[in-house]
Design an enzyme around this catalytic site. Structure first.
Site, PDB file in Angstrom:
ATOM      1  N   HIS A   1       0.831  -1.211   0.000  1.00  0.00           N
ATOM      2  CA  HIS A   1       0.000   0.000   0.000  1.00  0.00           C
ATOM      3  C   HIS A   1       0.862   1.256   0.000  1.00  0.00           C
ATOM      4  O   HIS A   1       2.033   1.246   0.412  1.00  0.00           O
ATOM      5  CB  HIS A   1      -0.921   0.008   1.224  1.00  0.00           C
TER       6      HIS A   1
ATOM      7  N   GLU B   1      -1.569  -7.478   7.165  1.00  0.00           N
ATOM      8  CA  GLU B   1      -0.252  -7.280   7.746  1.00  0.00           C
ATOM      9  C   GLU B   1      -0.028  -8.244   8.914  1.00  0.00           C
ATOM     10  O   GLU B   1      -0.985  -8.720   9.539  1.00  0.00           O
ATOM     11  CB  GLU B   1      -0.094  -5.827   8.212  1.00  0.00           C
TER      12      GLU B   1
END
Length: 202
Positions: free
Chosen positions: A8, A82
């Site tokens: 990202h 994550e």
């Protein structure tokens, strides 16, 4: 399969300098949104046939411009999230190598039993990413783009690619908007064919 894993772009968590692995997590900053728009242009030439993101809002926002350019809908797969920071949540990113990433670094040498305190071990991390990727394969996608996270991309790639270079963790870490392309399959294994750790996205 040719799998493109994209980190990202800049989130509010990155801008704060603190580790934030919560779900759904922080949104992109204005800079991060501009980076996502630029990233979509740079990825235009790829023939993506599927777009995926983790269940964290920053990956979905990063992927939206690219998915739109390729006329794709983003499929959310929690397994691409994550690595949970556990007791290191909210600590400085600058100190990650001596804290949050201590156990994941051990995973690279085969110690998958190493656990981040208050979080997961290497077996759990690898299995959940593998399961999400198997879902992508079952969809029939041969050239998916997957919007994920720096730690997830680096450690999964290094744990699973036959030609992985763990030295890149320090020499060329995955910065915002960076990407890795792997060729292979869940059954036959993976090989890294492109690693762009530091893209020029402004």
């Amino acid at each position: 399969m040719f799998v493109t894993l994209v980190r990202h772009t800049e989130s509010a968590g990155n801008a704060s300098g603190l580790i934030d692995t919560s779900v759904p997590g922080p949104h992109l900053t204005a800079r991060g949104q501009a980076q996502a728009d630029k990233l979509a242009v740079e990825l235009t030439g790829n023939k993506f046939d599927g777009a995926y993101a983790s269940n964290m809002v920053r990956t979905q926002q990063t992927g939206a411009p690219t998915a739109t350019r390729h006329h794709l809908a983003i499929n959310v797969q929690p397994g691409f999230r994550e690595i949970e920071a556990g007791i290191y949540e909210g600590t400085p990113e600058a100190a990650a190598m001596g804290g949050y990433l201590t156990a994941p670094i051990k995973w690279l040498s085969g110690d998958l039993n190493a656990r981040i305190p208050g979080s997961i071990d290497g077996h759990e991390f690898d299995a959940r990413f593998d399961q999400a990727l198997a879902t992508v394969q079952r969809s029939g996608s041969k050239r998916p783009v997957i919007f994920s996270h720096g730690g997830t991309i680096m450690f999964w790639s290094m744990m699973n690619a036959s030609n992985a270079d763990p030295g890149k963790l320090r020499s060329d870490p995955m910065r915002n908007g960076g990407h890795v392309v792997l060729k292979g399959s869940p059954k036959k294994g993976w090989k890294i064919i492109e690693w762009v750790g530091n893209p020029d996205l402004g």
